[in-house]
Design a protein around this motif. Structure first.
Motif, PDB file in Angstrom:
ATOM      1  N   GLY A 319      41.632  43.872  46.591  1.00  0.00           N
ATOM      2  CA  GLY A 319      43.039  43.674  46.948  1.00  0.00           C
ATOM      3  C   GLY A 319      43.637  45.072  47.660  1.00  0.00           C
ATOM      4  N   LEU A 320      44.344  45.834  47.261  1.00  0.00           N
ATOM      5  CA  LEU A 320      44.821  47.108  48.071  1.00  0.00           C
ATOM      6  C   LEU A 320      44.183  48.429  47.177  1.00  0.00           C
ATOM      7  CD1 LEU A 320      48.978  46.394  48.350  1.00  0.00           C
ATOM      8  CD2 LEU A 320      47.234  45.808  50.087  1.00  0.00           C
ATOM      9  N   HIS A 321      42.904  48.460  47.770  1.00  0.00           N
ATOM     10  CA  HIS A 321      42.337  49.550  47.126  1.00  0.00           C
ATOM     11  C   HIS A 321      42.120  49.176  45.712  1.00  0.00           C
ATOM     12  CE1 HIS A 321      41.967  51.479  51.081  1.00  0.00           C
ATOM     13  NE2 HIS A 321      43.132  51.968  50.975  1.00  0.00           N
ATOM     14  N   TRP A 322      42.154  48.302  45.188  1.00  0.00           N
ATOM     15  CA  TRP A 322      41.559  47.875  43.800  1.00  0.00           C
ATOM     16  C   TRP A 322      40.546  46.608  43.989  1.00  0.00           C
ATOM     17  CZ3 TRP A 322      42.500  50.049  39.135  1.00  0.00           C
ATOM     18  CH2 TRP A 322      43.658  50.897  38.843  1.00  0.00           C
ATOM     19  N   TRP A 323      40.004  46.655  43.199  1.00  0.00           N
ATOM     20  CA  TRP A 323      38.837  45.659  42.974  1.00  0.00           C
ATOM     21  C   TRP A 323      39.055  44.512  42.018  1.00  0.00           C
ATOM     22  CZ3 TRP A 323      34.583  45.156  46.214  1.00  0.00           C
ATOM     23  CH2 TRP A 323      34.142  46.522  46.980  1.00  0.00           C
ATOM     24  N   LEU A 324      38.548  43.257  42.132  1.00  0.00           N
ATOM     25  CA  LEU A 324      39.082  42.222  41.341  1.00  0.00           C
ATOM     26  C   LEU A 324      37.679  41.819  40.645  1.00  0.00           C
ATOM     27  CD1 LEU A 324      41.392  42.581  43.522  1.00  0.00           C
ATOM     28  CD2 LEU A 324      41.733  40.022  43.293  1.00  0.00           C
ATOM     29  N   GLY A 325      37.832  41.356  39.308  1.00  0.00           N
ATOM     30  CA  GLY A 325      36.628  41.074  38.829  1.00  0.00           C
ATOM     31  C   GLY A 325      37.077  39.846  37.710  1.00  0.00           C
ATOM     32  N   LYS A 326      35.897  39.364  37.001  1.00  0.00           N
ATOM     33  CA  LYS A 326      36.123  38.023  36.106  1.00  0.00           C
ATOM     34  C   LYS A 326      34.794  38.133  35.333  1.00  0.00           C
ATOM     35  CE  LYS A 326      38.655  34.655  36.337  1.00  0.00           C
ATOM     36  NZ  LYS A 326      39.198  33.213  36.735  1.00  0.00           N
ATOM     37  N   VAL A 327      34.792  38.383  34.112  1.00  0.00           N
ATOM     38  CA  VAL A 327      33.661  37.823  33.272  1.00  0.00           C
ATOM     39  C   VAL A 327      34.016  37.072  32.009  1.00  0.00           C
ATOM     40  CG1 VAL A 327      31.922  39.340  31.771  1.00  0.00           C
ATOM     41  CG2 VAL A 327      32.615  40.227  33.899  1.00  0.00           C
ATOM     42  N   ASN A 328      33.492  36.436  31.701  1.00  0.00           N
ATOM     43  CA  ASN A 328      33.401  35.413  30.648  1.00  0.00           C
ATOM     44  C   ASN A 328      34.830  34.816  30.576  1.00  0.00           C
ATOM     45  OD1 ASN A 328      31.067  36.136  29.568  1.00  0.00           O
ATOM     46  ND2 ASN A 328      31.923  37.458  27.954  1.00  0.00           N
ATOM     47  N   GLY A 329      35.339  34.516  31.773  1.00  0.00           N
ATOM     48  CA  GLY A 329      36.470  33.763  31.965  1.00  0.00           C
ATOM     49  C   GLY A 329      37.801  34.586  31.915  1.00  0.00           C
ATOM     50  N   VAL A 330      37.503  36.022  31.755  1.00  0.00           N
ATOM     51  CA  VAL A 330      38.484  37.054  31.766  1.00  0.00           C
ATOM     52  C   VAL A 330      38.916  37.878  32.951  1.00  0.00           C
ATOM     53  CG1 VAL A 330      39.320  39.113  30.249  1.00  0.00           C
ATOM     54  CG2 VAL A 330      38.149  37.442  28.962  1.00  0.00           C
ATOM     55  N   PRO A 331      40.093  37.620  33.453  1.00  0.00           N
ATOM     56  CA  PRO A 331      40.232  38.526  34.789  1.00  0.00           C
ATOM     57  C   PRO A 331      40.365  40.141  34.458  1.00  0.00           C
ATOM     58  CG  PRO A 331      42.197  37.195  34.224  1.00  0.00           C
ATOM     59  CD  PRO A 331      41.117  36.869  33.164  1.00  0.00           C
ATOM     60  N   PHE A 332      39.876  40.629  35.424  1.00  0.00           N
ATOM     61  CA  PHE A 332      40.251  42.185  35.028  1.00  0.00           C
ATOM     62  C   PHE A 332      40.374  42.867  36.488  1.00  0.00           C
ATOM     63  CE2 PHE A 332      35.714  41.917  34.764  1.00  0.00           C
ATOM     64  CZ  PHE A 332      35.293  42.934  35.811  1.00  0.00           C
ATOM     65  N   TYR A 333      40.908  44.379  36.538  1.00  0.00           N
ATOM     66  CA  TYR A 333      40.929  44.960  37.894  1.00  0.00           C
ATOM     67  C   TYR A 333      40.487  46.334  37.824  1.00  0.00           C
ATOM     68  CZ  TYR A 333      44.021  40.876  38.005  1.00  0.00           C
ATOM     69  OH  TYR A 333      44.426  39.636  37.829  1.00  0.00           O
ATOM     70  N   PHE A 334      39.704  46.991  38.643  1.00  0.00           N
ATOM     71  CA  PHE A 334      39.081  48.109  38.563  1.00  0.00           C
ATOM     72  C   PHE A 334      38.993  49.030  39.787  1.00  0.00           C
ATOM     73  CE2 PHE A 334      36.061  45.200  39.690  1.00  0.00           C
ATOM     74  CZ  PHE A 334      34.934  45.773  40.369  1.00  0.00           C
ATOM     75  N   ALA A 335      39.231  50.122  39.480  1.00  0.00           N
ATOM     76  CA  ALA A 335      38.873  51.212  40.429  1.00  0.00           C
ATOM     77  C   ALA A 335      37.405  51.680  40.271  1.00  0.00           C
ATOM     78  CB  ALA A 335      40.026  52.535  40.183  1.00  0.00           C
ATOM     79  N   ASN A 336      36.725  51.947  41.495  1.00  0.00           N
ATOM     80  CA  ASN A 336      35.380  51.861  41.533  1.00  0.00           C
ATOM     81  C   ASN A 336      34.961  53.283  42.237  1.00  0.00           C
ATOM     82  OD1 ASN A 336      32.366  51.129  42.006  1.00  0.00           O
ATOM     83  ND2 ASN A 336      32.749  48.907  42.708  1.00  0.00           N
ATOM     84  N   GLY A 337      34.092  53.883  41.756  1.00  0.00           N
ATOM     85  CA  GLY A 337      33.552  55.107  42.528  1.00  0.00           C
ATOM     86  C   GLY A 337      32.156  55.145  42.261  1.00  0.00           C
TER      87      GLY A 337
END
Length: 418
Positions: A319-337
């Motif tokens: 997105g806007l300097h945020w990553w998007l993920g999904k595991v086991n059908g659960v969406p989540f968002y993360f900062a990645n370093g």
């Protein structure tokens, strides 16, 4: 402090108190209609309070650190978290801090042997998500009205720019830079790319690159793009990134022991790297997004900004300097370093987590995934919530991580207490 302090009042205490109050109302010397009215009012207030308590927000003032609760009090499985740290310990991964929080209560907090809460860690590209947060603050302040504005109208022309390269800045918007879709021919090479050299005019280098795609059409992970995001922030704030972050974000959130490294000779901090934070304060950034920009009664960014920051851009994973993920059908968002720095936000689970580590490439792919999976599964009804296991988890946390460092270290990798 190696473990989180357990609050004495948990879910079972509250349920017992509620039952005693109900019995007293029933047994009191009042007429039946009055009792019914009182009980109706009592349960209405209880369910309203229960809903507020379970919306994931902090309903008390948050200071330097969050309060804690046993996982069972927050409907999380200590057994699943125990299996997670057992696997991390067995493989001797270099995890330096891991904190998990649900409904604004820390349910898990563990540091590497010799480290504690007050140590900060190099964030690497987690810095990009903090820069995104500052953009959200500028939007609230009406200093940024449209992300699709060309950056040529948002920053001064860099003195080191040659030829007609300034026309490039008229083609690329702030949104393009934040979505890593500037179209520039950037090759990620921290060893030889001059953009990391503080003696260079970094802004001129970033704008002076050649185009290989039309802006907004191609995703290309680029520290130069994030550098331009930081340049826009500092320009519109009329302060350095560090000073603006300090007054707008770090101080309102009661963050401590933070630092921003690698400014250039003009004092300009890079928007995509260089930040150092305590894991506890990484957690605050995630919680701020879970609370849609509200903190201790004040507003840091507009409540709509998380939806904007987490909307897929040119890449459906970014997105806007945020990553998007999904595991086991659960969406989540993360900062990645780099080397395994993460801030996780699970809105549907009301969970945020912070990870600081120093991992080589293959381990950086394995460890975060195992942590995300454990967090999701620990909230699943299939995994038992056992108050007795909370004690075992607390003892395991006190022992601390003791992983091996298997990746090259430099000056910035050492956790510090300033």
């Amino acid at each position: 402090m190696l473990g989180a302090k357990i609050n004495s009042t948990n879910y079972f205490d509250r349920r017992f108190l509620r039952t005693r109050i109900m019995i007293r109302i029933i047994n009191c010397n009042l007429t039946s209609p009055v009792k019914v009215l009182i009980l109706t009012l009592f349960f209405s207030l209880f369910f309203i309070g229960h809903a507020l308590a379970d919306d994931g927000r902090c309903h008390d003032i948050v200071g330097e650190n969050f309060d804690a609760a046993p996982p069972s009090a927050e409907s999380m499985s200590s057994d699943r978290l125990l299996s997670l740290i057992s696997s991390l310990d067995e493989a001797r991964y270099d995890v330096r801090a891991l904190i998990i929080m649900r409904d604004c209560k820390i349910v898990f907090e563990r540091y590497k042997d010799g480290l504690a809460r007050q140590y900060n860690h190099a964030m690497y590209s987690v810095t990009k998500s903090i820069s995104s947060t500052l953009v959200g603050a500028l939007m609230l302040q009406r200093k940024i009205k449209n992300l699709d504005t060309p950056v040529a109208t948002l920053i001064p022309k860099p003195p080191g720019l040659r030829g007609d390269a300034w026309s490039n800045a008229e083609r690329v918007t702030l949104r393009n830079f934040m979505q890593m879709s500037s179209g520039f021919d950037y090759k990620h090479d921290p060893v030889s790319n001059p953009i990391y050299d503080a003696r260079q005019d970094r802004v001129a280098l970033a704008i002076g690159q050649k185009f290989i795609a039309e802006p907004g059409t191609r995703f290309n992970y680029s520290d130069a793009d994030a550098l331009m995001t930081g340049t826009v922030i500092a320009s519109l704030a009329d302060r350095s990134l560090l000073e603006f972050a300090k007054s707008t974000l770090f101080e309102p959130l009661h963050m401590s022991n933070y630092a921003w490294w690698f400014p250039d000779q003009g004092g300009r901090f890079p928007g995509g790297w260089g930040l150092r934070l305590r894991p506890m304060d990484m957690l605050k950034i995630g919680q701020l997004y879970l609370q849609k920009g509200e903190w201790n009664g004040a507003r840091i960014f507009d409540e709509r900004y998380p939806d904007l920051a987490w909307a897929p851009g040119v890449s459906n994973r970014y997105g806007l300097h945020w990553w998007l993920g999904k595991v086991n059908g659960v969406p989540f968002y993360f900062a990645n370093g780099f080397k395994g720095q993460r801030i996780y936000v699970f809105p549907s689970l009301r969970v945020v987590a912070a990870l600081a580590s120093s991992l080589p490439d293959k381990e950086e792919a394995v460890v975060p995934l195992s942590i995300v999976t454990a967090i999701i599964e620990s909230t699943d009804a299939a995994h038992p919530v056992d108050a007795e296991s909370d004690t075992k988890l607390m003892e395991a946390q006190k022992a601390g991580f003791h992983g091996e460092t298997r990746v090259r270290q430099d000056n910035q990798d050492s956790p510090r207490r300033f």
